[in-house]
Design a protein around this motif. Structure first.
Motif, PDB file in Angstrom:
ATOM      1  N   LYS A  46      -4.579  -6.338   8.509  1.00 52.94           N
ATOM      2  CA  LYS A  46      -4.466  -7.787   8.716  1.00 52.94           C
ATOM      3  C   LYS A  46      -2.982  -8.156   8.653  1.00 52.94           C
ATOM      4  CE  LYS A  46      -9.006  -8.909   6.919  1.00 52.94           C
ATOM      5  NZ  LYS A  46      -9.766  -9.715   5.966  1.00 52.94           N
ATOM      6  N   SER A  47      -2.596  -9.165   9.432  1.00 55.61           N
ATOM      7  CA  SER A  47      -1.180  -9.541   9.520  1.00 55.61           C
ATOM      8  C   SER A  47      -0.586  -9.941   8.168  1.00 55.61           C
ATOM      9  CB  SER A  47      -0.986 -10.659  10.535  1.00 55.61           C
ATOM     10  OG  SER A  47      -1.742 -11.798  10.169  1.00 55.61           O
ATOM     11  N   GLU A  48      -1.411 -10.528   7.292  1.00 56.29           N
ATOM     12  CA  GLU A  48      -0.870 -10.954   5.986  1.00 56.29           C
ATOM     13  C   GLU A  48      -0.510  -9.773   5.084  1.00 56.29           C
ATOM     14  OE1 GLU A  48      -5.374 -12.009   5.866  1.00 56.29           O
ATOM     15  OE2 GLU A  48      -3.750 -12.116   7.304  1.00 56.29           O
ATOM     16  N   TRP A  49      -0.901  -8.561   5.458  1.00 51.55           N
ATOM     17  CA  TRP A  49      -0.571  -7.369   4.678  1.00 51.55           C
ATOM     18  C   TRP A  49       0.699  -6.687   5.176  1.00 51.55           C
ATOM     19  CZ3 TRP A  49      -6.180  -5.310   5.507  1.00 51.55           C
ATOM     20  CH2 TRP A  49      -7.071  -6.072   4.758  1.00 51.55           C
ATOM     21  N   LYS A  50       1.280  -7.184   6.254  1.00 47.47           N
ATOM     22  CA  LYS A  50       2.496  -6.597   6.826  1.00 47.47           C
ATOM     23  C   LYS A  50       3.693  -7.057   6.007  1.00 47.47           C
ATOM     24  CE  LYS A  50       4.744  -6.053  11.315  1.00 47.47           C
ATOM     25  NZ  LYS A  50       6.048  -6.678  11.281  1.00 47.47           N
ATOM     26  N   PHE A  51       4.662  -6.172   5.847  1.00 43.45           N
ATOM     27  CA  PHE A  51       5.896  -6.540   5.155  1.00 43.45           C
ATOM     28  C   PHE A  51       7.063  -5.810   5.795  1.00 43.45           C
ATOM     29  CE2 PHE A  51       4.547  -2.721   2.992  1.00 43.45           C
ATOM     30  CZ  PHE A  51       5.715  -2.072   2.612  1.00 43.45           C
ATOM     31  N   GLU A  52       8.249  -6.325   5.560  1.00 39.57           N
ATOM     32  CA  GLU A  52       9.469  -5.723   6.103  1.00 39.57           C
ATOM     33  C   GLU A  52       9.947  -4.635   5.144  1.00 39.57           C
ATOM     34  OE1 GLU A  52      10.326  -6.475   9.150  1.00 39.57           O
ATOM     35  OE2 GLU A  52       8.784  -8.034   9.177  1.00 39.57           O
ATOM     36  N   SER A  53       9.730  -3.390   5.523  1.00 35.83           N
ATOM     37  CA  SER A  53      10.079  -2.264   4.650  1.00 35.83           C
ATOM     38  C   SER A  53      11.504  -1.772   4.857  1.00 35.83           C
ATOM     39  CB  SER A  53       9.115  -1.099   4.898  1.00 35.83           C
ATOM     40  OG  SER A  53       9.298  -0.576   6.212  1.00 35.83           O
ATOM     41  N   GLY A  54      12.117  -2.136   5.985  1.00 33.33           N
ATOM     42  CA  GLY A  54      13.462  -1.660   6.278  1.00 33.33           C
ATOM     43  C   GLY A  54      13.484  -0.224   6.795  1.00 33.33           C
ATOM     44  N   THR A  55      12.310   0.351   7.082  1.00 30.67           N
ATOM     45  CA  THR A  55      12.241   1.742   7.528  1.00 30.67           C
ATOM     46  C   THR A  55      12.335   1.886   9.040  1.00 30.67           C
ATOM     47  OG1 THR A  55       9.825   1.670   7.673  1.00 30.67           O
ATOM     48  CG2 THR A  55      10.797   2.392   5.562  1.00 30.67           C
ATOM     49  N   GLY A  56      12.065   0.796   9.789  1.00 29.40           N
ATOM     50  CA  GLY A  56      12.073   0.877  11.232  1.00 29.40           C
ATOM     51  C   GLY A  56      10.689   1.048  11.838  1.00 29.40           C
ATOM     52  N   TRP A  57       9.650   1.045  11.005  1.00 28.75           N
ATOM     53  CA  TRP A  57       8.273   1.133  11.468  1.00 28.75           C
ATOM     54  C   TRP A  57       7.473  -0.015  10.867  1.00 28.75           C
ATOM     55  CZ3 TRP A  57      10.749   5.701   9.950  1.00 28.75           C
ATOM     56  CH2 TRP A  57      10.953   6.638  10.982  1.00 28.75           C
ATOM     57  N   PRO A  58       6.471  -0.527  11.600  1.00 30.85           N
ATOM     58  CA  PRO A  58       5.606  -1.548  11.006  1.00 30.85           C
ATOM     59  C   PRO A  58       4.981  -1.002   9.719  1.00 30.85           C
ATOM     60  CG  PRO A  58       5.153  -1.303  13.353  1.00 30.85           C
ATOM     61  CD  PRO A  58       6.081  -0.184  12.959  1.00 30.85           C
ATOM     62  N   SER A  59       5.036  -1.776   8.653  1.00 29.43           N
ATOM     63  CA  SER A  59       4.538  -1.322   7.354  1.00 29.43           C
ATOM     64  C   SER A  59       3.577  -2.340   6.760  1.00 29.43           C
ATOM     65  CB  SER A  59       5.715  -1.096   6.396  1.00 29.43           C
ATOM     66  OG  SER A  59       6.559  -0.076   6.886  1.00 29.43           O
ATOM     67  N   PRO A  80       4.023   5.888  -1.870  1.00 27.62           N
ATOM     68  CA  PRO A  80       3.847   5.057  -3.077  1.00 27.62           C
ATOM     69  C   PRO A  80       5.050   4.188  -3.407  1.00 27.62           C
ATOM     70  CG  PRO A  80       4.439   7.282  -3.727  1.00 27.62           C
ATOM     71  CD  PRO A  80       4.352   7.278  -2.203  1.00 27.62           C
ATOM     72  N   ASP A  81       5.710   3.640  -2.382  1.00 28.49           N
ATOM     73  CA  ASP A  81       6.913   2.833  -2.638  1.00 28.49           C
ATOM     74  C   ASP A  81       6.817   1.439  -2.007  1.00 28.49           C
ATOM     75  OD1 ASP A  81       7.148   3.468   0.039  1.00 28.49           O
ATOM     76  OD2 ASP A  81       9.096   4.454  -0.133  1.00 28.49           O
ATOM     77  N   GLY A  82       5.611   0.920  -1.887  1.00 29.30           N
ATOM     78  CA  GLY A  82       5.405  -0.391  -1.289  1.00 29.30           C
ATOM     79  C   GLY A  82       5.407  -1.511  -2.311  1.00 29.30           C
ATOM     80  N   PRO A  83       5.206  -2.729  -1.842  1.00 34.90           N
ATOM     81  CA  PRO A  83       5.224  -3.898  -2.731  1.00 34.90           C
ATOM     82  C   PRO A  83       3.892  -4.093  -3.465  1.00 34.90           C
ATOM     83  CG  PRO A  83       4.792  -4.603  -0.505  1.00 34.90           C
ATOM     84  CD  PRO A  83       5.027  -3.110  -0.439  1.00 34.90           C
ATOM     85  N   LYS A  84       3.902  -5.029  -4.388  1.00 36.92           N
ATOM     86  CA  LYS A  84       2.662  -5.416  -5.062  1.00 36.92           C
ATOM     87  C   LYS A  84       1.772  -6.085  -4.032  1.00 36.92           C
ATOM     88  CE  LYS A  84       4.725  -5.967  -9.575  1.00 36.92           C
ATOM     89  NZ  LYS A  84       5.039  -6.822 -10.683  1.00 36.92           N
ATOM     90  N   PRO A  85       0.508  -6.071  -4.153  1.00 36.99           N
ATOM     91  CA  PRO A  85      -0.260  -5.671  -5.324  1.00 36.99           C
ATOM     92  C   PRO A  85      -0.640  -4.198  -5.364  1.00 36.99           C
ATOM     93  CG  PRO A  85      -1.738  -6.692  -3.763  1.00 36.99           C
ATOM     94  CD  PRO A  85      -0.359  -6.743  -3.161  1.00 36.99           C
ATOM     95  N   THR A  86      -0.465  -3.420  -4.259  1.00 38.27           N
ATOM     96  CA  THR A  86      -0.924  -2.030  -4.249  1.00 38.27           C
ATOM     97  C   THR A  86       0.158  -1.026  -4.597  1.00 38.27           C
ATOM     98  OG1 THR A  86      -0.433  -1.682  -1.913  1.00 38.27           O
ATOM     99  CG2 THR A  86      -2.627  -2.576  -2.451  1.00 38.27           C
TER     100      THR A  86
END
Length: 171
Positions: free
Chosen positions: A98-111, A149-155
């Motif tokens: 879902k779009s609300e789970w997307k975040f800007e990771s700075g890696t160059g790939w949708p995250s 295992p380096d993503g944002p909260k909540p997971t």
């Protein structure tokens, strides 16, 4: 009389080097067994042959989805997709994120920090010599990326997805 505990008993014929190498193999065996498992053995999409996939998909999407390639970082137009909607597998249309789970990771790939339950199948990937968790579409088996295992909260997770493996469906 030897003080080496391996010089007598059941290990008498085993050298110290042999013992240490055997112990290392026993420690690595579970990871190798996981890598050999096929979590997609029962998928109905197994009946689609490689030539059919080649016709269905653009070349870059074909290489990623069917041959576990990786697109160049920063090349996906989905990096800048911020509308409300769903990201689905390009191979079969199964909704994955879902779009609300997307975040800007700075890696160059949708995250994304999570996925729709049941949408992904995971397996161990040892291709670069380091164990990683690879994920595929649970329906068509298309390769999408890896989870870290380096993503944002909540997971705390980062599903690093190849943009050419996804299509965006606006809400």
């Amino acid at each position: 009389m030897s003080t080496d505990p391996l010089a007598s008993g059941p290990f008498a014929l085993l050298s110290r080097r042999g013992f240490l190498m055997g112990t290392a193999l026993v420690a690595v065996a579970p990871s190798l067994a996981l890598a050999a498992e096929d979590p997609y053995a029962n998928s109905p999409f197994r009946k689609i042959n490689d030539a059919e996939w080649r016709v269905r998909l653009l070349p870059a999407s074909y290489e990623v989805l069917r041959h576990e390639d990786t697109e160049r970082p920063g090349s996906s137009p989905l990096l800048n997709e911020h509308r409300k909607g769903t990201f689905a597998c390009l191979g079969c249309g199964l909704p994955i994120f879902k779009s609300e789970w997307k975040f800007e990771s700075g890696t160059g790939w949708p995250s994304f920090y999570t996925a729709i339950p049941g949408a992904l199948a995971k397996k161990m990937d040892l291709a670069i010599g380091v164990p990683r968790t690879e994920y595929h579409c649970a329906q068509c088996l298309g390769h999408h990326g890896h989870v870290f295992p380096d993503g944002p909260k909540p997971t705390g997770l980062r599903y690093c997805n190849n943009g050419v493996a996804l299509k965006f469906i606006p809400a």
